[in-house]
Design an enzyme around this catalytic site. Structure first.
Site, PDB file in Angstrom:
ATOM      1  N   SER A 227       1.592  -9.758  -0.655  1.00 46.92           N
ATOM      2  CA  SER A 227       1.292  -8.329  -0.600  1.00 46.92           C
ATOM      3  C   SER A 227       1.478  -7.696   0.763  1.00 46.92           C
ATOM      4  O   SER A 227       1.559  -6.471   0.872  1.00 46.92           O
ATOM      5  CB  SER A 227      -0.146  -8.082  -1.080  1.00 46.92           C
ATOM      6  OG  SER A 227      -1.063  -8.803  -0.287  1.00 46.92           O
TER       7      SER A 227
ATOM      8  N   LYS B 250       0.808  -1.221   0.000  1.00 51.81           N
ATOM      9  CA  LYS B 250       0.000   0.000   0.000  1.00 51.81           C
ATOM     10  C   LYS B 250       0.843   1.274   0.000  1.00 51.81           C
ATOM     11  O   LYS B 250       0.407   2.320  -0.498  1.00 51.81           O
ATOM     12  CB  LYS B 250      -0.948   0.008   1.200  1.00 51.81           C
ATOM     13  CG  LYS B 250      -2.001  -1.096   1.196  1.00 51.81           C
ATOM     14  CD  LYS B 250      -3.005  -0.915   0.076  1.00 51.81           C
ATOM     15  CE  LYS B 250      -4.162  -1.892   0.199  1.00 51.81           C
ATOM     16  NZ  LYS B 250      -5.141  -1.736  -0.896  1.00 51.81           N
TER      17      LYS B 250
ATOM     18  N   GLU C  32      -9.798   5.504   3.302  1.00 53.96           N
ATOM     19  CA  GLU C  32     -10.550   4.391   3.867  1.00 53.96           C
ATOM     20  C   GLU C  32      -9.574   3.245   4.123  1.00 53.96           C
ATOM     21  O   GLU C  32      -8.501   3.193   3.521  1.00 53.96           O
ATOM     22  CB  GLU C  32     -11.637   3.936   2.895  1.00 53.96           C
ATOM     23  CG  GLU C  32     -11.187   2.941   1.822  1.00 53.96           C
ATOM     24  CD  GLU C  32     -10.156   3.485   0.837  1.00 53.96           C
ATOM     25  OE1 GLU C  32      -9.323   2.686   0.355  1.00 53.96           O
ATOM     26  OE2 GLU C  32     -10.171   4.703   0.549  1.00 53.96           O
TER      27      GLU C  32
END
Length: 386
Positions: A373, A97, A119
């Site tokens: 991830s 991210k 969010e």
């Protein structure tokens, strides 16, 4: 409401034509957001061709995010095969991210926006947003469903420690879908000074395009690394898919190689591409879990990051084109893969990529790359018996 129209052909990971990937994508938003989206589109189109922007993004990726991340051969996890993990869990903040958050923070500062709303579901995007806001001196407000706050408590603490305000969302299933809705409401109210830092390749154009391009570094690195390690491309590339940002980033490195099989793995209880239907959610047209009347259905996944009833529009296009296969994995399968990777390789994965690991272990291909991830310290409460 404002709708962009247009079609594009399958030609690699190119710019979406008029904001559409085939019949998916576009803008379906209140008129008050159209100027903000136009401003963001213009800013992105200028930045992506600006050598100064590229140099600053590269510098921050290397010195702040910790790129490039390694490609790791998991010899004990899959004996007799060549199964590599793209280690995004080793990025600063513990997940992919941060790649997107850095890029969007640079765009926000270019536009003079000093307030960020975001969010989060699993909490990793919220942590990344809070991290870059601390780095750039921006105000940060993160919306998070109270159910996700309960099961991802370590990330809530990290966001607050980084100076972000975490606003609980009590509506509906109290998970990611409602958190996105509340973040959009905030953005509409404060659009003049606020940038909405979307964490996945969802939402109205240009967000799916921006997020894909900022995450494409994953696939670019993985392609070069596997060629260096093995002297050839992998036979298959596998990634988990919720909204789909880590998957679209990894696939970007291989989409133009038809001999490479691409596999996206959804949570069985939130399989938008497997059991959904075309519909509009959060400003974009894609596959959505909805009933015949268009009402959004409840979802379930042990992984908060995959617990979302929609998916990025480019994934819907790739599914229809046949270039990417999308398959489900159950909670039980993900938990088993989580345990296996921890015990056999000394790597504790996030529950989200554990879904991808579960399916990758069943493939017949000998040389496989899997997107890892994120790391799993955030998920210990959900995994360990109490």
């Amino acid at each position: 409401m404002n709708e962009m129209s247009g079609m594009n052909e399958m030609s690699g990971m190119s710019e979406p034509l008029a904001g559409f990937y085939g019949p998916y994508g576009g803008r379906y938003v209140p008129e008050t957001l159209v100027p903000a989206l136009d401003e963001l589109t213009a800013c992105w189109e200028q930045a992506r061709t600006d050598p100064g922007f590229a140099a600053e993004l590269d510098r921050l990726r290397r010195t702040f995010a910790g790129r490039p991340t390694p490609l790791y051969l998991a010899e004990r996890l899959a004996p007799g095969r060549r199964l590599y993990l793209k280690r995004e869990d080793l990025c600063h903040t513990g997940a992919h991210k941060i790649n997107n958050a850095i890029g969007q923070a640079l765009l926000a500062t270019r536009m003079g926006k000093r307030r960020i709303v975001a969010e989060t579901g699993a909490g990793q995007h919220g942590v990344a947003a809070a991290t870059v806001c601390a780095r750039f001196g921006l105000e940060c407000v993160v919306y998070m469903g109270v159910e996700d706050m309960r099961r991802q408590r370590p990330n809530v603490d990290r966001m607050r420690l980084l100076g972000a305000e975490v606003r609980p969302v009590e509506l509906g299933t109290r998970t990611l879908k409602e958190a996105i809705s509340e973040a959009i409401r905030d953005w509409i109210t404060n659009v003049e000074d606020t940038h909405y830092m979307i964490g996945s390749c969802v939402g109205p154009h240009p967000y799916p395009w921006i997020v894909r391009e900022l995450q494409a570094v994953i696939g670019e690195e993985a392609r070069a690394q596997i060629l260096q390690a093995e002297g050839r491309l992998p036979e298959a590339v596998v990634a988990c898919v919720g909204g789909g940002s880590n998957a679209i980033g990894l696939f970007a490195g291989f989409i133009g190689d038809p001999e490479v099989r691409l596999v996206g793995v959804e949570a069985a209880g939130a399989a938008s591409l497997g059991t959904g239907r075309p519909s509009i959610l959060h400003g974009t047209r894609s596959f959505v879990l909805a009933d015949e009347d268009g009402q959004i259905l409840d979802t379930h996944s042990v992984s908060a990051g995959l617990d979302y009833p929609g998916v990025g529009p480019e994934h819907a296009f790739l599914r229809d084109s046949g270039r990417v296969e999308y398959v489900p994995a159950t909670d039980r399968e993900a938990l088993a893969a989580f345990q296996a990777l921890a015990e056999r390789e000394g790597i504790i994965p996030a529950l989200e990529p554990a879904h991808a690991v579960a399916r990758a272990l069943e493939l017949m291909e000998e040389l496989v790359v899997v997107g890892l991830s994120g790391r799993g310290d955030k998920d210990l409460e959900a995994v360990l018996p109490r």
